[in-house]
Motif scaffolding. Structure first.
Motif, PDB file in Angstrom:
ATOM      1  N   ASN A  27       0.853  -1.192   0.000  1.00  0.00           N
ATOM      2  CA  ASN A  27       0.000   0.000   0.000  1.00  0.00           C
ATOM      3  C   ASN A  27       0.885   1.236   0.000  1.00  0.00           C
ATOM      4  O   ASN A  27       1.423   1.639   1.029  1.00  0.00           O
ATOM      5  CB  ASN A  27      -0.917   0.027   1.216  1.00  0.00           C
ATOM      6  CG  ASN A  27      -1.782   1.284   1.240  1.00  0.00           C
ATOM      7  OD1 ASN A  27      -2.020   1.901   0.200  1.00  0.00           O
ATOM      8  ND2 ASN A  27      -2.238   1.679   2.415  1.00  0.00           N
ATOM      9  N   ALA A  28       1.034   1.833  -1.178  1.00  0.00           N
ATOM     10  CA  ALA A  28       1.820   3.060  -1.323  1.00  0.00           C
ATOM     11  C   ALA A  28       0.915   4.234  -1.680  1.00  0.00           C
ATOM     12  O   ALA A  28       1.362   5.212  -2.272  1.00  0.00           O
ATOM     13  CB  ALA A  28       2.886   2.870  -2.404  1.00  0.00           C
ATOM     14  N   THR A  29      -0.361   4.132  -1.308  1.00  0.00           N
ATOM     15  CA  THR A  29      -1.333   5.152  -1.700  1.00  0.00           C
ATOM     16  C   THR A  29      -1.460   6.298  -0.713  1.00  0.00           C
ATOM     17  O   THR A  29      -1.934   7.371  -1.084  1.00  0.00           O
ATOM     18  CB  THR A  29      -2.736   4.540  -1.859  1.00  0.00           C
ATOM     19  OG1 THR A  29      -3.200   4.095  -0.567  1.00  0.00           O
ATOM     20  CG2 THR A  29      -2.731   3.369  -2.835  1.00  0.00           C
ATOM     21  N   GLY A  30      -1.120   6.077   0.551  1.00  0.00           N
ATOM     22  CA  GLY A  30      -1.401   7.074   1.579  1.00  0.00           C
ATOM     23  C   GLY A  30      -2.767   6.893   2.201  1.00  0.00           C
ATOM     24  O   GLY A  30      -3.068   7.499   3.237  1.00  0.00           O
ATOM     25  N   LEU A  31      -3.625   6.055   1.603  1.00  0.00           N
ATOM     26  CA  LEU A  31      -4.932   5.777   2.205  1.00  0.00           C
ATOM     27  C   LEU A  31      -4.739   5.052   3.530  1.00  0.00           C
ATOM     28  O   LEU A  31      -3.972   4.097   3.619  1.00  0.00           O
ATOM     29  CB  LEU A  31      -5.778   4.917   1.269  1.00  0.00           C
ATOM     30  CG  LEU A  31      -6.405   5.624   0.069  1.00  0.00           C
ATOM     31  CD1 LEU A  31      -7.075   4.619  -0.856  1.00  0.00           C
ATOM     32  CD2 LEU A  31      -7.409   6.673   0.522  1.00  0.00           C
ATOM     33  N   GLY A  32      -5.469   5.518   4.541  1.00  0.00           N
ATOM     34  CA  GLY A  32      -5.297   4.989   5.877  1.00  0.00           C
ATOM     35  C   GLY A  32      -4.473   5.909   6.752  1.00  0.00           C
ATOM     36  O   GLY A  32      -4.454   5.758   7.969  1.00  0.00           O
ATOM     37  N   LYS A  33      -3.786   6.885   6.120  1.00  0.00           N
ATOM     38  CA  LYS A  33      -3.017   7.877   6.888  1.00  0.00           C
ATOM     39  C   LYS A  33      -3.458   9.280   6.485  1.00  0.00           C
ATOM     40  O   LYS A  33      -4.134   9.962   7.239  1.00  0.00           O
ATOM     41  CB  LYS A  33      -1.510   7.714   6.667  1.00  0.00           C
ATOM     42  CG  LYS A  33      -0.676   8.740   7.450  1.00  0.00           C
ATOM     43  CD  LYS A  33       0.819   8.500   7.289  1.00  0.00           C
ATOM     44  CE  LYS A  33       1.360   8.965   5.964  1.00  0.00           C
ATOM     45  NZ  LYS A  33       1.505  10.448   5.906  1.00  0.00           N
TER      46      LYS A  33
ATOM     47  N   LEU B 275       3.570 -11.601   1.030  1.00  0.00           N
ATOM     48  CA  LEU B 275       4.093 -10.572   1.910  1.00  0.00           C
ATOM     49  C   LEU B 275       3.256  -9.319   1.681  1.00  0.00           C
ATOM     50  O   LEU B 275       3.056  -8.911   0.528  1.00  0.00           O
ATOM     51  CB  LEU B 275       5.564 -10.289   1.620  1.00  0.00           C
ATOM     52  CG  LEU B 275       6.507 -11.483   1.755  1.00  0.00           C
ATOM     53  CD1 LEU B 275       6.909 -11.978   0.364  1.00  0.00           C
ATOM     54  CD2 LEU B 275       7.755 -11.121   2.536  1.00  0.00           C
ATOM     55  N   VAL B 276       2.751  -8.729   2.745  1.00  0.00           N
ATOM     56  CA  VAL B 276       1.885  -7.560   2.644  1.00  0.00           C
ATOM     57  C   VAL B 276       2.528  -6.422   3.423  1.00  0.00           C
ATOM     58  O   VAL B 276       2.773  -6.540   4.625  1.00  0.00           O
ATOM     59  CB  VAL B 276       0.474  -7.860   3.193  1.00  0.00           C
ATOM     60  CG1 VAL B 276      -0.435  -6.660   2.968  1.00  0.00           C
ATOM     61  CG2 VAL B 276      -0.108  -9.102   2.518  1.00  0.00           C
ATOM     62  N   TRP B 277       2.781  -5.319   2.707  1.00  0.00           N
ATOM     63  CA  TRP B 277       3.542  -4.213   3.293  1.00  0.00           C
ATOM     64  C   TRP B 277       2.693  -2.956   3.282  1.00  0.00           C
ATOM     65  O   TRP B 277       2.347  -2.441   2.218  1.00  0.00           O
ATOM     66  CB  TRP B 277       4.827  -3.999   2.508  1.00  0.00           C
ATOM     67  CG  TRP B 277       5.822  -3.070   3.130  1.00  0.00           C
ATOM     68  CD1 TRP B 277       5.798  -2.533   4.376  1.00  0.00           C
ATOM     69  CD2 TRP B 277       7.008  -2.571   2.504  1.00  0.00           C
ATOM     70  NE1 TRP B 277       6.895  -1.732   4.587  1.00  0.00           N
ATOM     71  CE2 TRP B 277       7.656  -1.741   3.451  1.00  0.00           C
ATOM     72  CE3 TRP B 277       7.588  -2.749   1.255  1.00  0.00           C
ATOM     73  CZ2 TRP B 277       8.854  -1.089   3.173  1.00  0.00           C
ATOM     74  CZ3 TRP B 277       8.782  -2.102   0.967  1.00  0.00           C
ATOM     75  CH2 TRP B 277       9.411  -1.285   1.922  1.00  0.00           C
ATOM     76  N   GLU B 278       2.357  -2.481   4.448  1.00  0.00           N
ATOM     77  CA  GLU B 278       1.677  -1.196   4.641  1.00  0.00           C
ATOM     78  C   GLU B 278       2.767  -0.162   4.893  1.00  0.00           C
ATOM     79  O   GLU B 278       3.453  -0.229   5.917  1.00  0.00           O
ATOM     80  CB  GLU B 278       0.715  -1.301   5.819  1.00  0.00           C
ATOM     81  CG  GLU B 278       0.204   0.018   6.364  1.00  0.00           C
ATOM     82  CD  GLU B 278      -0.612   0.790   5.373  1.00  0.00           C
ATOM     83  OE1 GLU B 278      -0.014   1.682   4.711  1.00  0.00           O
ATOM     84  OE2 GLU B 278      -1.820   0.535   5.267  1.00  0.00           O
ATOM     85  N   LEU B 279       2.937   0.796   3.984  1.00  0.00           N
ATOM     86  CA  LEU B 279       4.021   1.768   4.144  1.00  0.00           C
ATOM     87  C   LEU B 279       3.755   2.781   5.246  1.00  0.00           C
ATOM     88  O   LEU B 279       4.671   3.479   5.677  1.00  0.00           O
ATOM     89  CB  LEU B 279       4.292   2.500   2.821  1.00  0.00           C
ATOM     90  CG  LEU B 279       4.875   1.669   1.686  1.00  0.00           C
ATOM     91  CD1 LEU B 279       5.265   2.572   0.522  1.00  0.00           C
ATOM     92  CD2 LEU B 279       6.077   0.859   2.136  1.00  0.00           C
ATOM     93  N   ASN B 280       2.496   2.873   5.696  1.00  0.00           N
ATOM     94  CA  ASN B 280       2.172   3.775   6.797  1.00  0.00           C
ATOM     95  C   ASN B 280       2.311   3.050   8.129  1.00  0.00           C
ATOM     96  O   ASN B 280       2.207   1.833   8.203  1.00  0.00           O
ATOM     97  CB  ASN B 280       0.741   4.285   6.645  1.00  0.00           C
ATOM     98  CG  ASN B 280       0.511   4.962   5.314  1.00  0.00           C
ATOM     99  OD1 ASN B 280       1.286   5.804   4.895  1.00  0.00           O
ATOM    100  ND2 ASN B 280      -0.553   4.575   4.631  1.00  0.00           N
TER     101      ASN B 280
ATOM    102  N   VAL C 269       3.022  -9.942   7.360  1.00  0.00           N
ATOM    103  CA  VAL C 269       2.458  -8.582   7.329  1.00  0.00           C
ATOM    104  C   VAL C 269       3.430  -7.622   8.000  1.00  0.00           C
ATOM    105  O   VAL C 269       3.875  -7.860   9.126  1.00  0.00           O
ATOM    106  CB  VAL C 269       1.082  -8.546   8.035  1.00  0.00           C
ATOM    107  CG1 VAL C 269       0.513  -7.133   8.007  1.00  0.00           C
ATOM    108  CG2 VAL C 269       0.120  -9.536   7.368  1.00  0.00           C
ATOM    109  N   ILE C 270       3.755  -6.538   7.302  1.00  0.00           N
ATOM    110  CA  ILE C 270       4.737  -5.575   7.785  1.00  0.00           C
ATOM    111  C   ILE C 270       4.107  -4.184   7.763  1.00  0.00           C
ATOM    112  O   ILE C 270       3.486  -3.787   6.765  1.00  0.00           O
ATOM    113  CB  ILE C 270       6.006  -5.564   6.890  1.00  0.00           C
ATOM    114  CG1 ILE C 270       6.578  -6.978   6.748  1.00  0.00           C
ATOM    115  CG2 ILE C 270       7.059  -4.626   7.449  1.00  0.00           C
ATOM    116  CD1 ILE C 270       6.137  -7.692   5.498  1.00  0.00           C
TER     117      ILE C 270
END
Length: 320
Positions: A230-236, A254-259, A281-282
């Motif tokens: 998730n590199a969208t910014g959605l959620g932050k 592998l699931v990476w939330e950048l926020n 999950v990271i």
């Protein structure tokens, strides 16, 4: 909104004699760095112990960006800044105000940190380094060669551009990198960056998504073991997720939330399937650590070795 109102938040936002570093974002007051930076400054013996937030809206104007860069440039006490959501906006509106831009900033059309050296204003794009350092901490050695897995990068902004650039240049590159965005313009820009960097065009697939359901379809179609980001910014910066609750993440993926802060709906979606789909999950905490230490190294002209970064990470963890 006047430029000054847009670029100053919190106490001490204006020019002064006390050295300071800036943080350009949307809602900077909520970031952990506001608590962490003074402790890091003390540990490193930095000349600046104060971090100033510069908040700009997601739809900031070119005039806002230019006023911000001018304020940083013309304030001798302002030593530089980290830029988050506004990397591309700062470049497009104010790149001509910089005396020097690094290679990736010029190629990608983004600025993620601002520093000064000998009276010269310098723009850097550090995200490929930040993405690489963070990714290598959790990606198993030889993962893509061994599994034939894909990458689905949700979001074609600054973070997505840097991550896909880094992935394509790894010796162990993915079988395919699917890049999504709600903006055809951002996808076209991303394609131009990839072509300008002479990356293999056959590696990439560019998908314009009109709804979260479109994202679901692409994630569900990804191969076993694939990396979904998730590199969208959605959620932050904005509420929501680029996916719906009906999405099925790839098995052993592998699931990476950048926020790391905010509602983090995407992270919660992946955690709900972690056991059933055997997911790793990271969240974005280590991305946050590496992003800030890279910017601090540029602003204060430091060489931060691995041991020092881990010492700073331990301090940040105490305050998380």
């Amino acid at each position: 909104m006047s430029p000054r109102a847009a670029t100053e938040t919190g106490p001490g936002g204006g020019p002064g004699t006390e050295p300071k570093m800036g943080f350009v974002g949307v809602r900077t007051a909520g970031s952990s760095i506001m608590k962490v930076f003074p402790r890091w400054a003390e540990a490193l013996g930095l000349p600046a112990r104060r971090l100033v937030g510069h908040d700009l809206p997601l739809d900031a104007s070119a005039a806002d960006y230019r006023a911000l860069v001018t304020a940083i440039r013309d304030d001798p006490a302002h030593l530089g800044a980290l830029v988050t959501t506004h990397k591309i906006g700062v470049f497009r509106a104010a790149s001509d105000q910089f005396d020097e831009l690094d290679e990736f900033a010029r190629l990608c059309g983004e600025i993620s940190s601002i520093s000064k050296n000998g009276g010269r204003l310098i723009g850097h794009a550090k995200d490929p380094v930040t993405a690489g350092l963070s990714l290598e901490e959790f990606l198993p050695p030889g993962h893509f060669a061994r599994t034939g897995a894909d990458v689905v990068c949700l979001g074609a902004g600054g973070a997505g551009t840097a991550l896909t650039w880094y992935l394509a240049r790894r010796p162990d590159a993915p079988a395919r990198i699917v890049c999504t965005d709600t903006s055809a313009e951002r996808l076209a820009h991303l394609r131009d960056v990839h072509l300008g960097g002479e990356l293999d065009p056959g590696l990439f697939r560019y998908e314009l998504v009109e709804s979260a359901g479109d994202g679901d379809r692409l994630v569900t179609a990804a191969a076993r073991g694939s990396l979904v980001v998730n590199a969208t910014g959605l959620g932050k910066d904005r509420p929501g997720s680029p996916l719906t609750a009906a999405v099925r993440f790839p098995e052993h993926g592998l699931v990476w939330e950048l926020n790391y802060r905010g509602r983090l709906d995407f992270l919660q979606q992946s955690l709900a399937q972690r056991d059933a789909r055997d997911l790793t999950v990271i969240d974005g905490w280590r991305y946050f650590i590496h992003g800030w230490t890279q910017a601090i190294a540029e602003v204060f002209h430091l060489d931060l070795d691995t041991a020092t970064v881990e010492r700073l990470a331990a301090i940040a963890e105490e305050l998380r």
